[in-house]
Design a protein around this motif. Structure first.
Motif, PDB file in Angstrom:
ATOM      1  N   LEU A 251       0.827  -1.208   0.000  1.00  0.00           N
ATOM      2  CA  LEU A 251       0.000   0.000   0.000  1.00  0.00           C
ATOM      3  C   LEU A 251       0.861   1.257   0.000  1.00  0.00           C
ATOM      4  O   LEU A 251       0.667   2.163  -0.833  1.00  0.00           O
ATOM      5  N   CYS A 252       1.829   1.322   0.926  1.00  0.00           N
ATOM      6  CA  CYS A 252       2.666   2.525   1.024  1.00  0.00           C
ATOM      7  C   CYS A 252       3.547   2.686  -0.210  1.00  0.00           C
ATOM      8  O   CYS A 252       3.729   3.812  -0.711  1.00  0.00           O
ATOM      9  N   GLY A 253       4.102   1.597  -0.725  1.00  0.00           N
ATOM     10  CA  GLY A 253       4.968   1.692  -1.897  1.00  0.00           C
ATOM     11  C   GLY A 253       4.230   2.171  -3.129  1.00  0.00           C
ATOM     12  O   GLY A 253       4.731   3.022  -3.879  1.00  0.00           O
ATOM     13  N   VAL A 347      -9.962   6.460 -16.132  1.00  0.00           N
ATOM     14  CA  VAL A 347     -10.031   5.374 -15.147  1.00  0.00           C
ATOM     15  C   VAL A 347      -9.561   5.898 -13.798  1.00  0.00           C
ATOM     16  O   VAL A 347      -8.574   6.630 -13.713  1.00  0.00           O
ATOM     17  N   SER A 348     -10.276   5.547 -12.746  1.00  0.00           N
ATOM     18  CA  SER A 348      -9.938   6.058 -11.412  1.00  0.00           C
ATOM     19  C   SER A 348      -8.573   5.557 -10.960  1.00  0.00           C
ATOM     20  O   SER A 348      -8.108   4.493 -11.394  1.00  0.00           O
ATOM     21  N   ARG A 349      -7.973   6.338 -10.071  1.00  0.00           N
ATOM     22  CA  ARG A 349      -6.644   5.959  -9.579  1.00  0.00           C
ATOM     23  C   ARG A 349      -6.681   4.628  -8.828  1.00  0.00           C
ATOM     24  O   ARG A 349      -5.770   3.814  -8.948  1.00  0.00           O
ATOM     25  N   GLY A 350      -7.726   4.422  -8.048  1.00  0.00           N
ATOM     26  CA  GLY A 350      -7.826   3.171  -7.309  1.00  0.00           C
ATOM     27  C   GLY A 350      -7.874   1.963  -8.220  1.00  0.00           C
ATOM     28  O   GLY A 350      -7.233   0.940  -7.962  1.00  0.00           O
ATOM     29  N   LEU A 354      -5.108  -1.100  -8.573  1.00  0.00           N
ATOM     30  CA  LEU A 354      -5.479  -2.490  -8.337  1.00  0.00           C
ATOM     31  C   LEU A 354      -5.285  -3.366  -9.572  1.00  0.00           C
ATOM     32  O   LEU A 354      -4.825  -4.509  -9.462  1.00  0.00           O
ATOM     33  N   GLN A 355      -5.618  -2.857 -10.746  1.00  0.00           N
ATOM     34  CA  GLN A 355      -5.607  -3.685 -11.951  1.00  0.00           C
ATOM     35  C   GLN A 355      -4.291  -3.646 -12.716  1.00  0.00           C
ATOM     36  O   GLN A 355      -3.958  -4.604 -13.410  1.00  0.00           O
ATOM     37  N   VAL A 361       3.752  -5.713  -9.605  1.00  0.00           N
ATOM     38  CA  VAL A 361       4.797  -5.665  -8.571  1.00  0.00           C
ATOM     39  C   VAL A 361       4.792  -6.937  -7.728  1.00  0.00           C
ATOM     40  O   VAL A 361       5.611  -7.072  -6.812  1.00  0.00           O
ATOM     41  N   MET A 362       3.874  -7.875  -8.033  1.00  0.00           N
ATOM     42  CA  MET A 362       3.781  -9.070  -7.207  1.00  0.00           C
ATOM     43  C   MET A 362       5.012  -9.957  -7.323  1.00  0.00           C
ATOM     44  O   MET A 362       5.331 -10.688  -6.381  1.00  0.00           O
ATOM     45  N   HIS A 363       5.708  -9.901  -8.450  1.00  0.00           N
ATOM     46  CA  HIS A 363       6.936 -10.713  -8.545  1.00  0.00           C
ATOM     47  C   HIS A 363       7.987 -10.205  -7.562  1.00  0.00           C
ATOM     48  O   HIS A 363       8.723 -10.996  -6.962  1.00  0.00           O
TER      49      HIS A 363
END
Length: 450
Positions: A251-253, A347-350, A354-355, A361-363
């Motif tokens: 979240l913070c990153g 498209v919204s920032r949120g 998320l998409q 960044v999951m790797h």
């Protein structure tokens, strides 16, 4: 409803107990299952998983980690034994305690060496004719079936027979598993691993029925049992700390890298401040503050709460590195065309975060998680050594090493406590590092192979 449940527990003979750490472990398993479903739906993750599965060393390491996970999970299933005389239940136990009942009940007086039949230190003893002598007393349980345990030939002959018995049982079970593996057309190394695991388990079970394989500690407890009980503590330190730190770091990153502005400044200031404080001092201060608020409860419950507090504090001090990596990656990703196109289309920032940002960044998150696991396991041993680790009543490799610190100053040296902790930690940390290297090779674009 309460009386109905009480009647059910009385009929079953036990009452399930869920500690806070147990609940977090179940949550971790749920998150892991959800991530696996998510990963199997994406082609890039499927390629990475296939590359890891093709690495024989990585898969053997994964199987060893799975064995540790099974031991830790058995120690996570807690319950109380209830009966008509004790409807509220006795002390909290785990399934591992139940399976290790012979090791728990065969408690000696004090130190004894591995496979010994007598205590490690001499004591004053009275002979049948009334004389006082200094000699090594016979152990109450280990080798009690031997007619003459003082004769080393009888002892080692009996140990040899038990090794052959365990070898026979292990080969019978292992060869059966090997044939099943071949029949199912699985890889041969899977069957070989199952064969070796069956041999280790059967030899341990057969030998531990009559001897203390890794000796006993100062209070006479079996060191093998203490080492097995420490597996859960090591896994919790390594995994729950990651579970606590990862969502906050992501979240913070992402906020710092994508939103920028004053949010980026605040987050950078916070993790720069935390990085400037010595980690040991911060953990020690936080543990002392948390200990003041602990209530007088059952020993296992208070020790479990202290373990959770330690995981939280270690998470607070270790999220900064992952946050920096994610922020740097997001700064690069936000300049890529598809992110800018999504922003241009309104498209919204949120939704963009998320998409488009989180999946990419999951790797980094997975690589950092796997490689940091072994460091957290080793950190628990260091913290216990300086007296700010888990509760002394909770079995952990750090507490075993801390106890061995004093035992190494004895003459003769009591070495098996340190040896057991070293072997079990090596058996967990080395496969974790090897598996982490394979995951990094599969997910890092610079190192990925076809």
């Amino acid at each position: 409803m309460g009386s109905l449940l009480q009647s059910l527990w009385l009929a079953l003979g036990f009452q399930p107990v869920i500690l806070w750490s147990d609940l977090l472990i179940y949550l971790l398993l749920g998150c892991g299952g959800a991530w696996l479903v998510f990963a199997l739906r994406r082609e890039d993750w499927q390629v990475a998983l296939r590359q890891v599965a093709a690495n024989r060393v990585a898969m053997i390491s994964f199987c060893i980690l799975g064995c540790y996970a099974v031991v830790g999970f058995l120690d996570t299933l807690h319950f109380r034994v209830v009966s008509s005389s004790t409807p509220t239940g006795e002390g909290i136990q785990s399934v591992l305690d139940l399976l290790s009942t012979p090791l728990v009940e065969r408690t000696e007086k004090t130190y004894s060496a591995p496979f010994a039949t007598h205590l490690f230190a001499k004591e004053s003893m009275q002979t049948p004719d009334g004389r006082q002598i200094r000699d090594y007393p016979r152990l109450q349980y280990a080798g009690s079936h031997l007619p003459n345990p003082a004769n080393p030939d009888d002892k080692w002959s009996d140990i040899g027979k038990r090794i052959l018995l365990g070898l026979g049982w292990g080969l019978s079970l292992g060869v059966g598993l090997l044939l099943v593996t071949v029949w199912c057309r699985k890889r041969l190394w899977v069957g070989v691993f199952l064969l070796v695991a069956a041999l280790v388990v059967t030899e341990t079970v057969v030998l531990s029925q009559s001897y203390h394989i890794l000796g006993t500690d100062k209070t006479g407890q079996d060191v093998l049992y203490l080492a097995l009980k420490s597996v859960r503590t090591g896994l919790i330190i390594g995994t729950l700390t990651t579970l606590i730190v990862t969502p906050f770091a992501i979240l913070c990153g992402i906020l710092a890298g994508y939103v920028g502005g004053w949010i980026d400044d605040v987050i950078q200031y916070v993790y720069s401040t935390l990085d400037s404080i010595p980690e040991i001092l911060l953990i020690a201060a936080a543990m002392l503050i948390f200990q003041v608020g602990l209530r007088e409860e059952e020993t296992i419950i208070s020790a479990d709460k202290r373990l959770i507090y330690l995981c939280v504090i270690m998470g607070i001090t270790s999220w900064t590195g992952l946050c920096r990596l994610i922020r740097a990656e997001v700064l690069k990703l936000r300049e890529i065309e598809y992110v800018q196109a999504a922003d241009a289309f309104g498209v919204s920032r949120g939704r963009i975060m998320l998409q488009h940002l989180v999946p990419n960044v999951m790797h980094i998150v997975l690589i950092s998680t796997v490689l940091r696991f072994s460091g957290l396991v080793l950190a628990e041993a260091v913290l216990a050594y300086v007296g700010i680790g888990v509760d002394p009543s909770m079995q952990s490799w750090g507490n075993m090493i801390n106890q061995a610190r004093l035992e190494l100053a004895r003459d003769p040296v009591v070495w098996w406590n340190l040896f057991a902790a070293f072997v079990f930690m090596l058996g967990l940390v080395l496969p974790a590092n090897l598996f982490g290297d394979a995951v990094r090779d599969a997910l890092d674009p610079r190192l990925r192979t076809r």
